[in-house]
Design an enzyme around this catalytic site. Structure first.
Site, mmCIF file in Angstrom:
data_model
loop_
_atom_site.group_PDB
_atom_site.id
_atom_site.type_symbol
_atom_site.label_atom_id
_atom_site.label_comp_id
_atom_site.label_asym_id
_atom_site.label_seq_id
_atom_site.Cartn_x
_atom_site.Cartn_y
_atom_site.Cartn_z
ATOM 1 N N ASP A 101 31.536 47.209 19.400
ATOM 2 C CA ASP A 101 32.930 47.269 18.960
ATOM 3 C C ASP A 101 33.868 47.004 20.142
ATOM 4 O O ASP A 101 34.145 47.902 20.929
ATOM 5 C CB ASP A 101 33.205 48.651 18.346
ATOM 6 C CG ASP A 101 34.620 48.766 17.788
ATOM 7 O OD1 ASP A 101 35.324 47.735 17.722
ATOM 8 O OD2 ASP A 101 35.003 49.894 17.402
ATOM 9 N N LYS A 112 40.014 46.989 22.861
ATOM 10 C CA LYS A 112 39.911 48.297 23.528
ATOM 11 C C LYS A 112 40.098 48.141 25.033
ATOM 12 O O LYS A 112 39.789 47.083 25.581
ATOM 13 C CB LYS A 112 38.509 48.878 23.289
ATOM 14 C CG LYS A 112 38.257 49.386 21.884
ATOM 15 C CD LYS A 112 36.848 49.963 21.778
ATOM 16 C CE LYS A 112 36.564 50.467 20.375
ATOM 17 N NZ LYS A 112 37.401 51.595 19.952
ATOM 18 N N ASP A 118 27.995 51.906 18.462
ATOM 19 C CA ASP A 118 28.819 51.990 17.250
ATOM 20 C C ASP A 118 28.021 51.715 15.970
ATOM 21 O O ASP A 118 28.595 51.568 14.895
ATOM 22 C CB ASP A 118 30.004 51.024 17.375
ATOM 23 C CG ASP A 118 31.232 51.533 16.623
ATOM 24 O OD1 ASP A 118 31.273 52.733 16.297
ATOM 25 O OD2 ASP A 118 32.140 50.722 16.363
ATOM 26 N N ASP A 155 40.712 47.323 15.261
ATOM 27 C CA ASP A 155 39.747 48.275 15.825
ATOM 28 C C ASP A 155 39.322 49.321 14.794
ATOM 29 O O ASP A 155 38.387 50.077 15.015
ATOM 30 C CB ASP A 155 40.368 48.951 17.063
ATOM 31 C CG ASP A 155 39.337 49.631 17.933
ATOM 32 O OD1 ASP A 155 38.132 49.420 17.694
ATOM 33 O OD2 ASP A 155 39.738 50.353 18.866
ATOM 34 N N GLU A 211 37.579 48.960 12.242
ATOM 35 C CA GLU A 211 36.696 48.016 11.543
ATOM 36 C C GLU A 211 35.567 48.690 10.780
ATOM 37 O O GLU A 211 35.074 48.162 9.792
ATOM 38 C CB GLU A 211 36.112 47.008 12.548
ATOM 39 C CG GLU A 211 34.868 47.466 13.325
ATOM 40 C CD GLU A 211 35.072 48.704 14.180
ATOM 41 O OE1 GLU A 211 36.226 49.014 14.513
ATOM 42 O OE2 GLU A 211 34.081 49.384 14.504
ATOM 43 N N ARG A 234 35.552 51.293 8.924
ATOM 44 C CA ARG A 234 35.927 51.653 7.554
ATOM 45 C C ARG A 234 35.960 50.412 6.663
ATOM 46 O O ARG A 234 35.762 50.512 5.453
ATOM 47 C CB ARG A 234 37.271 52.403 7.563
ATOM 48 C CG ARG A 234 38.438 51.598 8.076
ATOM 49 C CD ARG A 234 39.641 52.454 8.419
ATOM 50 N NE ARG A 234 39.465 53.195 9.676
ATOM 51 C CZ ARG A 234 40.370 54.009 10.207
ATOM 52 N NH1 ARG A 234 41.514 54.209 9.591
ATOM 53 N NH2 ARG A 234 40.147 54.629 11.341
HETATM 54 N N1 BES Z 1 34.029 52.851 17.001
HETATM 55 C C1 BES Z 1 35.319 53.390 17.080
HETATM 56 C C2 BES Z 1 35.345 54.913 17.097
HETATM 57 C C3 BES Z 1 34.680 55.610 18.257
HETATM 58 C C4 BES Z 1 35.458 56.104 19.279
HETATM 59 C C5 BES Z 1 33.333 55.817 18.285
HETATM 60 C C6 BES Z 1 34.869 56.775 20.331
HETATM 61 C C7 BES Z 1 32.732 56.482 19.334
HETATM 62 C C8 BES Z 1 33.516 56.973 20.351
HETATM 63 C C9 BES Z 1 36.179 52.930 15.917
HETATM 64 O O1 BES Z 1 35.874 51.722 15.367
HETATM 65 C C10 BES Z 1 37.551 52.828 16.444
HETATM 66 O O2 BES Z 1 37.792 51.996 17.267
HETATM 67 N N2 BES Z 1 38.413 53.709 15.998
HETATM 68 C C11 BES Z 1 39.747 53.738 16.444
HETATM 69 C C12 BES Z 1 40.579 53.780 15.206
HETATM 70 C C13 BES Z 1 41.996 53.529 15.437
HETATM 71 C C14 BES Z 1 42.255 52.087 15.728
HETATM 72 C C15 BES Z 1 42.717 53.917 14.207
HETATM 73 C C16 BES Z 1 39.938 55.004 17.268
HETATM 74 O O3 BES Z 1 39.369 56.025 16.890
HETATM 75 O O4 BES Z 1 40.597 54.943 18.279
HETATM 76 ZN ZN ZN Z 2 33.903 51.083 15.633
HETATM 77 ZN ZN ZN Z 3 36.869 50.095 16.348
#
Ligand code: BES
Ligand code: ZN
Ligand code: ZN
Length: 494
Positions: free
Chosen positions: A266, A273, A284, A343, A345, A347
């Site tokens: 991811d 990111k 991920d 990001d 993604e 969901r």
């Molecule tokens: N894969 C990430 C979530 C994640 C964060 C997993 C830290 C493991 C450790 C997910 O796809 C993501 O990027 N989530 C974002 C969502 C936001 C854009 C609403 C997040 O949690 O920052």
């Molecule tokens: Zn993710």
């Molecule tokens: Zn993400």
């Protein structure tokens, strides 16, 4: 593995592990060990208090006897951790012929559970992460070498239960380590195709059916949200559908659907990111790993349940073709989604996974697992998965399983008001809440939108627990989270 009920006092195995509980039984147990071994009791009493994970080694003839403390009230999770940590720390001192004697253990944990914790923990303690090293390879753990033998000396009355428990402990550990390998693998060694091949190979080996849709089939089926996330990627997506039923099915079996987020890396996509910890995003697909591992372990153990596993898998990368914030995409359910943040993604691909599951399989219970949000990590840290459910009984069953296994879950609410955040002006739903708050809950509400109002649904946000610090590695690494939890849940509730 050998289960026996008596130990030959004249000929101990070269390595003998003796778990002991602290408290009122300890002086007697140490007295007997002193008698058996000829080691002075006063020395034993001074050196070893049987606190959790205390280790004291005695030299008895040619053998080493490792006293392993389980503390006062070790439950299964504590015992598991003590055995695992021991096997890891003592890799160099252990022989290939290892005995575990429960003869002197008088703690609260029943013999069968102690046996399972011992076998599962000892095997997990052999896990080695350096699969891609070409030199400085660690030596193979004695317990994993070709001639390894593990003998368990258990109370006669519990022999049959212990035999089953030992086999379960071993079956689960071997699968846990296989999924840890997957989660630890870098993204260039685990393209979505690798997850698909893993499932196919596992299904063939353990007797469950696996259907893999390639990109053309995904297009023909209309899994639009999965395709949208995949637009930025060089590697094609896959949609993995697994189905397990026991070989000798008796009557109607409860049908449980499991869906797992399989994002093999991811980057965030165009909502990219920061780079500092981006390498951890190889993990991920921790939700997918939990589903793959649970399918495999359930088939190995021939659990009396009809299981469906669905894993949509792709990476989330950056490319001219990638989806952009503000894009409106279609999904398998027919509902349109406004992509506010690329990001978010996981969901999106799970929306298709869940919609496909409810439409084609109508499971009695639906559970999804995903490393979904940083918000769940900020809420519960690295110690518990966030649990969401519209069914109190199911939430309680998962909570009980988490208490038994040590794979913790903690419930967060799913009140309707949180869903208001996801209203879109231009599409049926947006993929990000309006305010940067309660992100784990809005993510859960987003998923709920694609469950076709399934009345028995649970979502586990495992972002904090799938991958983390451990005593076994210097960097974060896979925990294997989910397999033990779900197997325990299935064993107790189906
Ligand atoms: N894969 C990430 C979530 C994640 C964060 C997993 C830290 C493991 C450790 C997910 O796809 C993501 O990027 N989530 C974002 C969502 C936001 C854009 C609403 C997040 O949690 O920052
Ligand atoms: Zn993710
Ligand atoms: Zn993400």
């Amino acid at each position: 593995m050998i289960i026996s009920t008596k130990i030959d006092l004249d000929q101990y195995p070269p390595s003998l592990i003796v778990p002991l509980s602290a408290g009122e039984h300890l002086p007697k147990a140490l007295g007997r060990i002193a008698d058996e071994t000829g080691v002075p009791l006063s020395a034993l009493q001074q050196e070893f208090k049987a606190e959790l994970s205390d280790i004291h080694t005695l030299y008895v003839g040619e053998s080493r006897m490792h006293l392993l403390g389980l503390g006062k009230q070790a439950g299964f999770p504590e015992a598991l951790k003590a055995f695992r940590s021991f096997a890891h720390q003592y890799a160099k001192q252990l022989h290939t012929q290892i005995g575990v004697s429960l003869t002197h253990y008088h703690g609260e944990l029943p013999a069968a559970q102690t046996t399972e914790a011992a076998v599962n923990g000892l095997l997990l303690g052999t896990y080695q992460i350096g699969r891609f090293k070409t030199k400085d390879l660690p030596e193979l753990h004695p317990l994993r070498s070709a001639g390894a033998r593990l003998e368990l000396i258990v109370p006669a009355a519990a022999k049959d239960d212990c035999q089953i428990a030992a086999e379960r402990g071993s079956a689960i550990a071997m699968t846990q380590m296989r999924i840890m390998d997957l989660v630890n693998a870098p993204s260039n060694k685990k393209l979505p195709a690798v997850l698909a091949e893993w499932a196919q190979q596992s299904g063939e080996q353990y007797g469950y059916s696996v259907q893999v849709m390639d990109k053309a089939e995904i297009e023909a089926t209309g899994l639009h949200a999965l395709l949208a996330v995949n637009r930025g990627s060089e590697a094609p997506p896959f949609f993995i559908i697994m189905e397990y039923k026991p070989k000798e099915a008796a009557g109607d079996l409860p049908k449980v659907g499991l869906a797992g987020k399989g994002v093999t890396f991811d980057t965030g996509g165009l909502s990219i990111k920061p780079s500092t910890n981006m390498h951890y995003m190889k993990s991920d697909m921790g939700g997918a790993a939990a589903v793959l591992g649970t399918m495999e372990a359930a088939a190995k153990l021939q659990l009396p349940v009809h299981l469906i596993g669905i894993v949509p898998t792709t990476d989330n990368s950056v490319d001219a073709a990638a989806i952009k914030p503000s894009d409106v995409i279609d999904s398998y359910s027919g509902k349109t989604i406004e992509v506010i943040d690329t990001d978010a993604e996981g969901r999106l691909i799970l929306a298709d996974g869940l919609a496909y599951m409810t439409k084609h399989f109508q499971p009695d219970t639906l559970i999804d697992l995903a490393t979904l949000t940083g918000s769940s990590v900020r809420t519960l840290g690295y110690h518990a998965a966030a649990l969401f459910s519209n069914d109190d009984a199911l939430a309680e069953q998962l909570y009980q399983a988490s208490e038994r296994t040590g794979e913790r879950v903690w419930r967060l609410p799913t009140w309707e008001v949180y869903g208001d955040e996801l209203k879109s002006d231009v599409a049926d739903i947006r993929n990000l809440g309006i305010r940067p708050m309660s992100g784990a809950i809005t993510a859960a509400k987003f998923l709920e939108f694609f469950t076709a109002d399934h009345p028995h649904w649970a979502h586990l946000d495992i972002a904090g627990v799938a991958f983390g610090d451990s005593e076994y590695t210097s960097q974060k690494s896979a925990s294997g989270y989910g397999v033990r939890l779900l197997i325990d849940y299935l064993q107790h509730n189906t």
